[in-house]
Design a protein around this motif. Structure first.
Motif, short mmCIF file in Angstrom:
data_model
loop_
_atom_site.label_atom_id
_atom_site.label_comp_id
_atom_site.label_asym_id
_atom_site.label_seq_id
_atom_site.Cartn_x
_atom_site.Cartn_y
_atom_site.Cartn_z
N VAL A 35 0.92 -1.33 0.00
CA VAL A 35 -0.18 -0.01 0.10
C VAL A 35 0.92 1.14 0.19
O VAL A 35 1.43 1.53 0.97
N THR A 36 0.67 2.12 -0.98
CA THR A 36 1.81 3.19 -1.31
C THR A 36 1.02 4.56 -1.08
O THR A 36 1.86 5.49 -0.83
N ALA A 37 -0.17 4.62 -0.97
CA ALA A 37 -0.77 5.75 -0.59
C ALA A 37 -2.28 5.73 -0.19
O ALA A 37 -2.96 4.37 -0.86
N ILE A 38 -2.87 6.51 0.47
CA ILE A 38 -4.23 6.38 0.98
C ILE A 38 -4.80 7.68 0.48
O ILE A 38 -4.16 8.98 0.52
N PHE A 39 -6.04 7.76 -0.14
CA PHE A 39 -6.50 9.07 -0.43
C PHE A 39 -7.93 9.24 0.35
O PHE A 39 -8.48 8.22 0.90
N SER A 40 -8.15 10.25 0.85
CA SER A 40 -9.25 10.73 1.63
C SER A 40 -10.36 11.64 1.07
O SER A 40 -9.76 12.54 0.74
N LYS A 96 -1.26 5.48 12.34
CA LYS A 96 -1.08 3.97 12.48
C LYS A 96 -0.32 3.17 11.48
O LYS A 96 0.39 2.32 11.99
N THR A 97 -0.16 3.59 10.21
CA THR A 97 0.58 2.51 9.44
C THR A 97 1.60 3.41 9.00
O THR A 97 2.58 2.82 8.24
N GLY A 98 1.82 4.71 8.90
CA GLY A 98 2.70 5.68 8.44
C GLY A 98 2.60 5.84 6.82
O GLY A 98 3.52 6.52 6.50
N ILE A 99 1.46 5.50 6.36
CA ILE A 99 1.37 5.57 4.81
C ILE A 99 0.87 6.97 4.74
O ILE A 99 0.04 7.70 5.52
#
Length: 387
Positions: A68-73, A95-98
């Motif tokens: 998992v390289t990115a999270i979009f919100s 939590k994940t540092g992502i």
């Protein structure tokens, strides 16, 4: 002893039946999408509702060693605590540092080129409530367009629509297209986000008729008549099922001077104004998390408490203009009752005009009867679940 055995058999059978009938989220069918993200750079668009049983999707993917390289919100933020319309900026998931990337750092409200180059596959998992002015589907459509533009695959992990048991309201006149109305669909479209994504592709609704490479992972044990109860509030001002069921009708007050209860513990379940006459029910909007500066802040409002209206009555009346008409008639403000935002919500010009002309909710509803029939026929090829 025989009676006890029969009773045990019945309990086991009923338990087994209940387990078989539990609605299974798309995110739970990992065998269907894990092969699609294996050895790929994965971006996730989700929020606090993206739970896989008792674990968040992002946490599960990380635990399963996916990259998992990115999270979009989206609107309301990754943890679901931002106000409606509040700009959600880039940050880091503690939590994940992502990295949590902004959806709005590029052109036309889409992610930037830099953000789009961080991943190969985008996984979408957000709980929707099935309204044209509930903005998560707009986020999905914009990301479909971005993925089509950058040749990225998109996987939609479908979830039930708690308002999926009916279709009602006028189809959006696209001259009123806005951040609360993006597609030519009724106010209550009755589709899951997976179905709506397929329709967006099939009807050529992306710019330049682009097509997004999408895979929809379906829910199991779900039909459009399933009255699915959400386990989590989908956003700060939809705290319970009553608010979700009333939302199609009470949201229209956002385009008027009337409060719908933002800044209280019962948003979208009441309506009122300091100058409304003849009502004993009162409430006072306060600054609270999720509604930092609500309309009519700290002003005593007189009005109507809808919390005791039965679900059956709400389902029968569907997209119901009677609440807005009642407030309009009570306040006697004429055309000043309506703000420009009202048309963005209802999506057509004639509703304001007919209310001012004194027409009833039932008379106005006849105006969109053909819209609903047309849309239900148009959406049929894209439905994934039994009506």
């Amino acid at each position: 002893m025989k009676r006890v055995s029969i009773l045990l058999f019945l309990i086991i059978s009923l338990t087994s039946y209940a387990q078989n009938e539990r609605v299974v989220m798309g995110a739970e069918s990992t065998n269907e999408y894990f092969p699609l993200i294996q050895n790929k750079r994965v971006a996730v668009i989700s929020n606090h509702t993206g739970m896989v049983r008792d674990e968040h999707l992002v946490d599960m993917l990380v635990r399963e060693k996916h990259n998992v390289t990115a999270i979009f919100s989206p609107e309301h933020g990754f943890r679901g605590d931002a106000d409606a319309g509040e700009h959600v900026s880039s940050s880091v998931d503690e939590k994940t540092g992502i990295a949590i990337r902004s959806l709005y750092d590029g052109i036309a409200g889409k992610p930037s080129k830099e953000s789009m180059q961080l991943f190969d596959v985008l996984v979408f998992d957000i709980q929707d409530v099935g309204l044209r002015f509930y903005t998560y589907y707009i986020t999905m459509v914009k990301l479909m367009d971005a993925c089509a533009e950058y040749n990225k695959k998109m996987i939609i992990l479908d979830r039930p629509n708690p308002n999926g048991h009916y279709v009602d309201g006028p189809i959006l006149d696209m001259k009123h297209k806005s951040g609360v109305g993006w597609l030519p669909i009724p106010v209550v479209h009755g589709m899951t986000l997976g179905e709506l994504a397929l329709m967006t592709n099939g009807e050529g609704w992306l710019p330049s008729s682009r097509k997004c490479d999408i895979t929809v992972v379906k829910c199991k044990n779900y039909s459009h008549q399933t009255l699915y109860q959400l386990p989590l509030a989908p956003s700060p001002n939809l705290p319970n099922m009553k608010s979700i069921y009333l939302y199609p009708s009470t949201c229209l007050f956002e385009g008027t001077p009337v409060s719908l209860g933002r800044g209280t513990t019962f948003p979208f379940q009441v309506y009122g104004h300091p100058n409304m006459k003849g009502y004993t029910f009162t409430f006072t909007p306060k600054s609270i998390p999720g509604a930092k500066n609500p309309p009519l802040l700290n002003k005593l409002c007189y009005g109507v408490d809808l919390r005791n209206v039965s679900d059956e009555e709400i389902f029968e009346n569907k997209f119901d203009l009677s609440y807005v008409i009642d407030a309009y008639n009570n306040l006697k403000m004429g055309d000043k009752f309506f703000q420009p935002f009202f048309e963005k919500l209802v999506g057509v010009d004639y509703i304001r005009k007919m209310i001012i002309a004194g027409k009833s909710a039932d008379e106005i509803k006849l105006m969109w009867k053909d819209d609903v029939a047309k849309f239900k026929k148009q959406r049929t090829p894209y439905l994934l679940y039994h009506e």
